[in-house]
Scaffold this active site. Structure first.
Site, PDB file in Angstrom:
ATOM      1  N   PRO A  28       0.931  -1.168  -0.019  1.00 17.38           N
ATOM      2  CA  PRO A  28       0.083  -0.052  -0.070  1.00 17.38           C
ATOM      3  C   PRO A  28       0.895   1.090  -0.032  1.00 17.38           C
ATOM      4  O   PRO A  28       1.849   1.468   0.909  1.00 17.38           O
ATOM      5  CB  PRO A  28      -0.618   0.017   1.336  1.00 17.38           C
ATOM      6  CG  PRO A  28       0.042  -1.065   2.265  1.00 17.38           C
ATOM      7  CD  PRO A  28       0.671  -1.934   1.267  1.00 17.38           C
ATOM      8  N   LEU A  29       0.547   1.998  -0.812  1.00 20.85           N
ATOM      9  CA  LEU A  29       1.376   3.295  -0.972  1.00 20.85           C
ATOM     10  C   LEU A  29       0.680   4.746  -1.221  1.00 20.85           C
ATOM     11  O   LEU A  29      -0.053   4.745  -2.299  1.00 20.85           O
ATOM     12  CB  LEU A  29       2.284   3.284  -2.384  1.00 20.85           C
ATOM     13  CG  LEU A  29       3.222   2.093  -2.026  1.00 20.85           C
ATOM     14  CD1 LEU A  29       3.914   1.729  -3.388  1.00 20.85           C
ATOM     15  CD2 LEU A  29       4.345   2.622  -1.121  1.00 20.85           C
ATOM     16  N   THR A  30       0.519   5.432  -0.242  1.00 20.61           N
ATOM     17  CA  THR A  30      -0.283   6.579  -0.224  1.00 20.61           C
ATOM     18  C   THR A  30       0.323   7.598  -1.460  1.00 20.61           C
ATOM     19  O   THR A  30       1.243   8.032  -1.717  1.00 20.61           O
ATOM     20  CB  THR A  30      -0.170   7.382   1.192  1.00 20.61           C
ATOM     21  OG1 THR A  30      -0.704   6.741   2.059  1.00 20.61           O
ATOM     22  CG2 THR A  30      -0.769   8.705   1.094  1.00 20.61           C
ATOM     23  N   GLN A 103      -6.858  -0.968   1.791  1.00 15.89           N
ATOM     24  CA  GLN A 103      -6.520  -0.643   3.160  1.00 15.89           C
ATOM     25  C   GLN A 103      -7.199   0.340   3.773  1.00 15.89           C
ATOM     26  O   GLN A 103      -7.308   1.490   3.334  1.00 15.89           O
ATOM     27  CB  GLN A 103      -4.896  -0.317   2.867  1.00 15.89           C
ATOM     28  CG  GLN A 103      -4.154  -0.373   4.381  1.00 15.89           C
ATOM     29  CD  GLN A 103      -2.958   0.290   4.353  1.00 15.89           C
ATOM     30  OE1 GLN A 103      -2.614   1.345   3.834  1.00 15.89           O
ATOM     31  NE2 GLN A 103      -1.862  -0.463   4.981  1.00 15.89           N
ATOM     32  N   TYR A 185      -0.817   5.014  13.662  1.00 19.94           N
ATOM     33  CA  TYR A 185      -2.237   5.749  13.471  1.00 19.94           C
ATOM     34  C   TYR A 185      -3.104   5.255  14.586  1.00 19.94           C
ATOM     35  O   TYR A 185      -2.807   4.553  15.618  1.00 19.94           O
ATOM     36  CB  TYR A 185      -2.529   5.433  11.912  1.00 19.94           C
ATOM     37  CG  TYR A 185      -1.968   5.878  10.943  1.00 19.94           C
ATOM     38  CD1 TYR A 185      -1.558   7.311  11.114  1.00 19.94           C
ATOM     39  CD2 TYR A 185      -1.212   5.129   9.989  1.00 19.94           C
ATOM     40  CE1 TYR A 185      -0.666   7.982  10.074  1.00 19.94           C
ATOM     41  CE2 TYR A 185      -0.393   5.660   9.019  1.00 19.94           C
ATOM     42  CZ  TYR A 185      -0.112   7.082   8.989  1.00 19.94           C
ATOM     43  OH  TYR A 185       0.785   7.621   8.041  1.00 19.94           O
TER      44      TYR A 185
HETATM   45  C1  LIG Z   1       5.383   7.425  -0.405  1.00 19.72           C
HETATM   46  C2  LIG Z   1       4.852   5.936   0.565  1.00 19.72           C
HETATM   47  C3  LIG Z   1       3.784   5.961   0.941  1.00 19.72           C
HETATM   48  C4  LIG Z   1       3.317   4.852   1.783  1.00 19.72           C
HETATM   49  N1  LIG Z   1       2.115   4.640   1.790  1.00 19.72           N
HETATM   50  C5  LIG Z   1       1.689   3.701   2.839  1.00 19.72           C
HETATM   51  C6  LIG Z   1       0.041   3.499   2.990  1.00 19.72           C
HETATM   52  O1  LIG Z   1      -0.746   4.112   2.658  1.00 19.72           O
HETATM   53  N2  LIG Z   1      -0.123   2.294   3.676  1.00 19.72           N
HETATM   54  C7  LIG Z   1       0.783   1.287   4.282  1.00 19.72           C
HETATM   55  O2  LIG Z   1       0.637   0.495   5.269  1.00 19.72           O
HETATM   56  N3  LIG Z   1       2.171   1.647   4.189  1.00 19.72           N
HETATM   57  C8  LIG Z   1       2.532   2.650   3.305  1.00 19.72           C
HETATM   58  N4  LIG Z   1       3.936   2.778   2.907  1.00 19.72           N
HETATM   59  C9  LIG Z   1       4.832   1.786   3.591  1.00 19.72           C
HETATM   60  C10 LIG Z   1       5.103   0.938   2.434  1.00 19.72           C
HETATM   61  O3  LIG Z   1       4.094   0.133   1.951  1.00 19.72           O
HETATM   62  C11 LIG Z   1       6.212   0.020   2.659  1.00 19.72           C
HETATM   63  O4  LIG Z   1       5.769  -0.805   3.805  1.00 19.72           O
HETATM   64  C12 LIG Z   1       7.501   0.591   3.073  1.00 19.72           C
HETATM   65  O5  LIG Z   1       7.950   1.479   2.009  1.00 19.72           O
HETATM   66  C13 LIG Z   1       8.556  -0.460   3.495  1.00 19.72           C
HETATM   67  O6  LIG Z   1       8.724  -1.267   2.494  1.00 19.72           O
HETATM   68  P1  LIG Z   1      10.106  -2.280   2.091  1.00 19.72           P
HETATM   69  O7  LIG Z   1      10.452  -2.893   3.549  1.00 19.72           O
HETATM   70  O8  LIG Z   1       9.847  -3.030   0.882  1.00 19.72           O
HETATM   71  O9  LIG Z   1      11.067  -0.924   1.771  1.00 19.72           O
HETATM   72  C14 LIG Z   1       4.210   3.993   2.068  1.00 19.72           C
HETATM   73  C15 LIG Z   1       5.720   4.235   1.999  1.00 19.72           C
HETATM   74  C16 LIG Z   1       6.223   5.290   0.853  1.00 19.72           C
HETATM   75  C17 LIG Z   1       7.402   5.367   0.647  1.00 19.72           C
END
Ligand SMILES: Cc1cc2nc3c(=O)[nH]c(=O)nc-3n(C[C@H](O)[C@H](O)[C@H](O)COP(=O)(O)O)c2cc1C
Length: 204
Positions: A28-30, A103, A185
């Site tokens: 999930p990526l905001t 999510q 959160y």
């Molecule tokens: C720009 C950005 C937005 C993110 N948004 C969310 C999100 O909406 N929900 C969430 O659970 N994690 C979010 N994350 C965390 C990522 O999903 C991920 O868990 C984190 O980057 C670590 O991943 P890695 O261990 O593969 O580097 C976000 C990360 C980044 C960099």
């Protein structure tokens, strides 16, 4: 001739009722591109580009109510407009044969008056404010002093998660939901002593 075994990441996996054809999952990526908290058509392009047959995508953190938002232009799934806007996004992912989870999220005190209905205080387990933090794009992000929920208000937030899950699965057509419990959160705010300073007066 012996064939080379497939890399484990590319082998199938049974996840509960779901049969995944591989184990590469979109985290999930905001994205902050859901203007006014409503998903936009370009979200369908973004997610479909990342969808593969039998793969799993998890959508960006999606607010459960109008008090849930912690970032400008993050999507929600509490209004009919948001539900209707998600449908083509989910259809585009399903057309590629992938599974798609929503999510669901409430930021609690990691928020700001500007993101709250009528400019009210963000709700939380505490009235202690979060210290300013550097955002991913290098800005200093300020958080407003929250209002601690009274005991009898907490079930309303739980209901918001229930309703959002129903909206996401039954109304939109997502295959499931992930409850966003990490990153300080609202759920973590209630679970951690460092953030939960509620007394007996508030129901512990
Ligand atoms: C720009 C950005 C937005 C993110 N948004 C969310 C999100 O909406 N929900 C969430 O659970 N994690 C979010 N994350 C965390 C990522 O999903 C991920 O868990 C984190 O980057 C670590 O991943 P890695 O261990 O593969 O580097 C976000 C990360 C980044 C960099």
């Amino acid at each position: 001739m012996e064939s080379t075994p497939a890399p484990p990441l590319l082998t199938p996996h049974k996840m509960g009722q779901f049969d995944l054809s591989h184990r590469v999952v979109l985290a999930p990526l905001t994205r902050q591109r859901s203007y006014g908290n409503v998903p936009q058509p370009h979200a369908g392009v973004y997610y479909a580009q990342r969808a593969t047959k039998g793969g799993l995508l998890i959508a960006e953190a999606t607010g459960v109510s109008d008090t849930a938002q912690g970032y400008k232009d993050a999507p929600g799934v509490w209004t009919k407009e948001q539900i209707d806007a998600w449908k083509p996004v989910v259809d585009a992912v399903h057309a590629k044969g992938a599974l798609f989870f929503c999510q669901i999220w409430h930021a609690g005190r990691v928020s700001n008056y500007k993101l709250q209905p009528n400019g009210q205080a963000p709700i939380s387990s505490t009235d202690k404010q979060v210290s300013p933090q550097m955002s991913a794009d290098g800005r200093l992000e300020e958080f407003s002093p929250p209002r601690r929920l009274a005991k009898d208000e907490i079930p309303n937030v739980v209901d918001d998660f229930r309703e959002a899950a129903r909206n996401a699965i039954a109304a939109v057509g997502f295959d499931g939901v992930e409850i966003h419990g990490a990153y300080s959160y609202i759920i973590e705010q209630f679970l951690k002593d460092s953030a939960n300073d509620r007394t007996d007066e508030y129901g512990g």
